[in-house]
Design a protein around this motif. Structure first.
Motif, PDB file in Angstrom:
ATOM      1  N   ASN A   1       8.539  -0.660   0.153  1.00 13.34           N
ATOM      2  CA  ASN A   1       7.366  -0.283  -0.628  1.00 13.34           C
ATOM      3  C   ASN A   1       7.376  -0.977  -1.982  1.00 13.34           C
ATOM      4  OD1 ASN A   1       6.165   1.496   1.235  1.00 13.34           O
ATOM      5  ND2 ASN A   1       7.555   3.160   0.615  1.00 13.34           N
ATOM      6  N   SER A   2       6.258  -1.575  -2.337  1.00 11.78           N
ATOM      7  CA  SER A   2       6.134  -2.232  -3.632  1.00 11.78           C
ATOM      8  C   SER A   2       6.042  -1.201  -4.754  1.00 11.78           C
ATOM      9  CB  SER A   2       4.882  -3.116  -3.641  1.00 11.78           C
ATOM     10  OG  SER A   2       4.606  -3.600  -4.937  1.00 11.78           O
ATOM     11  N   VAL A   3       6.504  -1.587  -5.938  1.00 13.03           N
ATOM     12  CA  VAL A   3       6.269  -0.763  -7.121  1.00 13.03           C
ATOM     13  C   VAL A   3       4.770  -0.796  -7.408  1.00 13.03           C
ATOM     14  CG1 VAL A   3       6.649  -0.544  -9.600  1.00 13.03           C
ATOM     15  CG2 VAL A   3       8.545  -1.170  -8.099  1.00 13.03           C
ATOM     16  N   SER A   4       4.178   0.355  -7.604  1.00 10.72           N
ATOM     17  CA  SER A   4       2.735   0.436  -7.815  1.00 10.72           C
ATOM     18  C   SER A   4       2.301  -0.393  -9.024  1.00 10.72           C
ATOM     19  CB  SER A   4       2.318   1.900  -8.032  1.00 10.72           C
ATOM     20  OG  SER A   4       0.932   1.990  -8.268  1.00 10.72           O
ATOM     21  N   GLY A   5       1.351  -1.308  -8.781  1.00  9.25           N
ATOM     22  CA  GLY A   5       0.827  -2.142  -9.861  1.00  9.25           C
ATOM     23  C   GLY A   5       1.729  -3.293 -10.236  1.00  9.25           C
ATOM     24  N   ALA A   6       2.804  -3.518  -9.468  1.00  9.66           N
ATOM     25  CA  ALA A   6       3.741  -4.602  -9.802  1.00  9.66           C
ATOM     26  C   ALA A   6       4.155  -5.329  -8.537  1.00  9.66           C
ATOM     27  CB  ALA A   6       4.963  -4.051 -10.530  1.00  9.66           C
ATOM     28  N   SER A   7       3.161  -5.763  -7.757  1.00  8.89           N
ATOM     29  CA  SER A   7       3.473  -6.426  -6.492  1.00  8.89           C
ATOM     30  C   SER A   7       4.144  -7.783  -6.706  1.00  8.89           C
ATOM     31  CB  SER A   7       2.200  -6.588  -5.662  1.00  8.89           C
ATOM     32  OG  SER A   7       1.240  -7.356  -6.364  1.00  8.89           O
TER      33      SER A   7
ATOM     34  N   THR B   1       0.810  -1.226   0.000  1.00 17.74           N
ATOM     35  CA  THR B   1       0.000   0.000   0.000  1.00 17.74           C
ATOM     36  C   THR B   1       0.837   1.266   0.000  1.00 17.74           C
ATOM     37  OG1 THR B   1      -0.139  -0.045   2.428  1.00 17.74           O
ATOM     38  CG2 THR B   1      -1.880  -1.177   1.195  1.00 17.74           C
ATOM     39  N   GLY B   2       2.148   1.136   0.236  1.00 21.83           N
ATOM     40  CA  GLY B   2       3.024   2.306   0.261  1.00 21.83           C
ATOM     41  C   GLY B   2       3.103   2.901   1.652  1.00 21.83           C
ATOM     42  N   GLY B   3       4.022   3.843   1.818  1.00 25.10           N
ATOM     43  CA  GLY B   3       4.165   4.509   3.107  1.00 25.10           C
ATOM     44  C   GLY B   3       4.808   3.646   4.160  1.00 25.10           C
ATOM     45  N   ALA B   4       5.799   2.841   3.775  1.00 24.72           N
ATOM     46  CA  ALA B   4       6.473   1.962   4.723  1.00 24.72           C
ATOM     47  C   ALA B   4       7.112   2.786   5.835  1.00 24.72           C
ATOM     48  CB  ALA B   4       7.524   1.124   4.010  1.00 24.72           C
ATOM     49  N   SER B   5       6.923   2.314   7.076  1.00 23.00           N
ATOM     50  CA  SER B   5       7.476   3.039   8.222  1.00 23.00           C
ATOM     51  C   SER B   5       8.528   2.223   8.965  1.00 23.00           C
ATOM     52  CB  SER B   5       6.349   3.431   9.189  1.00 23.00           C
ATOM     53  OG  SER B   5       5.607   2.278   9.582  1.00 23.00           O
ATOM     54  N   ALA B   6       8.337   0.924   9.020  1.00 23.37           N
ATOM     55  CA  ALA B   6       9.307   0.065   9.707  1.00 23.37           C
ATOM     56  C   ALA B   6      10.574  -0.086   8.877  1.00 23.37           C
ATOM     57  CB  ALA B   6       8.694  -1.298   9.993  1.00 23.37           C
TER      58      ALA B   6
END
Length: 513
Positions: free
Chosen positions: A485-491, A475-480
């Motif tokens: 973060n995954s590439v959008s639309g390319a999980s 989903t983005g916005g990794a904090s840990a």
């Protein structure tokens, strides 16, 4: 006076007790040994693939006949043969849906749309396999037994590993469900004994395949090399069961020999120089396209015909011409590859070295790391750990500076879980085991999506981190610190890269103190 009526019919007057149904029945019987061995080795997974393919083929043909108002052709057993042949050419782990889709494609698109049995221009089962390879490349190239994936015998041999020839011959090694050479040969003998097929196509295919492998294979007279390629590369199935299909093979014996030579030479060419997962399938499909041309020039002499001598030899001349063209083309391709293979390999090596330098700053020399290299050799080309997916550790080096001091480590890692197939990358680690960089040496993902894994925005997330394992944030916005973060639309592509990195870190921790 007794009244006798005589039936006068048009030619031909020759009759055969064989019908479409009896021919197909004999083919099914001939396939039973390989089928039984496939079920024995692959157990429930193999049985599911076979049943789903056969049932889908039969139901698909029945429904298609109903829709278009044709006579029901299910009873001729051709749909059963198509479904069974397709299933035996598939890996065990494709599940029930993929074989069913392939079978429907075979009986409806390849056969039904073109007018039904007798009018299809290529082998339906092989056409369906090609369709599935294009549509589901990852699933179709995942070979395993009881859910455990590993390299095929040909891949093992290419990697320089030893191969158990007896296991390949019996069919207990990795490969497709119908990979038992013993079972296929028993079936072939049955087809010859019942005169369902003749020896022309199988003999021409196998002899030309073996000769071309001997000439251009680069191993000379190496029985192990030739036998593993013959027993483990699908050429037996292609020569005995696929190429001999009545509809898509030539009519005359001379034409069948030429056709078999084309199948054998193309199969050997693809084995030696190609990257196809099943070169024998494609060699038959391509040879099918030559059949109309062969039948046009190689015309059987009518019974009782007494023509001029030059007319009688026309077929032989045409046969030799086509054969010569095929041989010349094959040798030309072989020559071009031989002339350029050193240059191609040099370019690959230089690209790999460039990736080492890019991910391991300060290193100028890359030497084999003794412990990691030994561990890679012990894996013998197998998947590193199933928990990371289909990840393979290729090479491991110790990067040293000009003064001989250790600057870091470099690992070459491959994952076959990418959205469009294989991803190979170089992972750099500093002396403390923190990631110093990632560089891709093979990435063929979807443009604008999976290919964005090669962009700094994604790759640089790993830099400076040690793991031990990363988690993909879709989903983005990794904090840990361990989230990527995954590439959008390319999980799928992102996850494949992340799993490869995790596997490399785990391998490094286990072998470098």
């Amino acid at each position: 006076m007794e009244n006798s009526l005589f039936n006068v019919s048009s030619s031909p007057h020759t009759r055969s007790p064989k019908t479409t149904q009896t021919v197909m029945r004999d083919v099914i019987i001939a396939l039973l040994p390989a089928t039984a061995m496939g079920i024995y080795v692959h157990r429930l997974n193999g049985l599911i693939v076979i049943l789903s393919s056969v049932i889908a083929a039969v139901v698909g043909e029945f429904v298609f006949d109903k829709i278009v108002g044709k006579k029901n052709t299910v009873k001729d057993l051709s749909a059963v043969v198509t479904g069974l042949l397709l299933a035996l050419c598939l890996p065990e782990g494709v599940g029930p849906v993929i074989p069913a889709l392939g079978a429907l494609f075979a009986v409806i698109i390849v056969k039904g749309i073109f007018g039904g049995l007798g009018k299809n221009f290529m082998n339906p089962a092989l056409a369906a396999r090609g369709f599935l390879l294009i549509s589901f490349s990852t699933a179709m190239t995942t070979y395993g037994i009881d859910g455990v994936t590993s390299a095929t015998p040909l891949a093992d041999m290419a990697a320089g590993n030893s191969v158990d020839l007896m296991s390949v011959f019996i069919g207990t090694s990795n490969g497709v469900i119908g990979s038992s050479t013993l079972g296929l040969l028993i079936g072939g003998i049955y087809l010859l004994a019942t005169k369902t097929i003749t020896l022309h196509i199988p003999a021409a295919s196998l002899i030309s395949f073996a000769l071309f492998m001997f000439v251009a294979g680069g191993h000379g007279i190496d029985p192990q090399f030739l036998l593993v390629n013959i027993a483990g590369g699908g050429i037996i199935m292609a020569a005995v069961f696929m190429a001999t299909d009545y509809v898509t093979s030539p009519v005359s014996s001379t034409g069948q020999i030429i056709y078999g030579i084309i199948v054998g030479i193309l199969g050997a060419l693809f084995h030696i120089y190609g990257n196809a997962t099943d070169s024998a399938s494609f060699s038959v499909i391509i040879a099918n396209l030559f059949v109309p041309l062969i039948d046009e020039y190689i015309v059987p002499k009518p019974f009782g015909h007494r023509g001029e001598k030059e007319n009688d030899t026309m077929g032989r001349k045409s046969a030799f011409t086509l054969c010569a063209i095929t041989l010349i083309a094959g040798l030309a391709l072989s020559g071009i590859f031989t002339l350029t293979k050193d240059t191609i390999q040099f370019q690959k090596d230089e690209a790999a070295k460039a990736s080492y330098v890019a991910v391991c700053p300060g290193a100028e020399v890359f030497d084999d790391h003794e412990a990691m290299t030994a561990a890679i050799a012990e894996m013998n080309g197998d998947v590193y750990d199933e928990s990371f997916g289909r990840v393979y550790i290729n090479k491991a080096y110790e990067g040293k500076g000009a003064d001989g001091s250790v600057q870091g480590y470099v690992l070459s890692v491959t994952t076959k879980d990418g959205y469009d197939g294989t991803i190979t990358m170089t992972l750099g680690l500093d002396k403390d085991g923190a990631i110093s960089g990632i560089a891709f040496t093979e990435l063929h993902e979807t443009a604008g999506m999976g290919m964005r894994c090669d962009e700094p925005e994604f790759k640089n997330q790993f830099n400076g981190k040690k793991g031990p394992a990363f988690i993909l944030n879709k989903t983005g916005g990794a904090s840990a610190d361990n989230e990527i973060n995954s590439v959008s639309g390319a999980s799928i592509s992102s996850g494949a890269v992340l799993n490869a990195v995790n596997a490399a870190l785990d391998f490094f921790a286990a072998n470098v103190k």
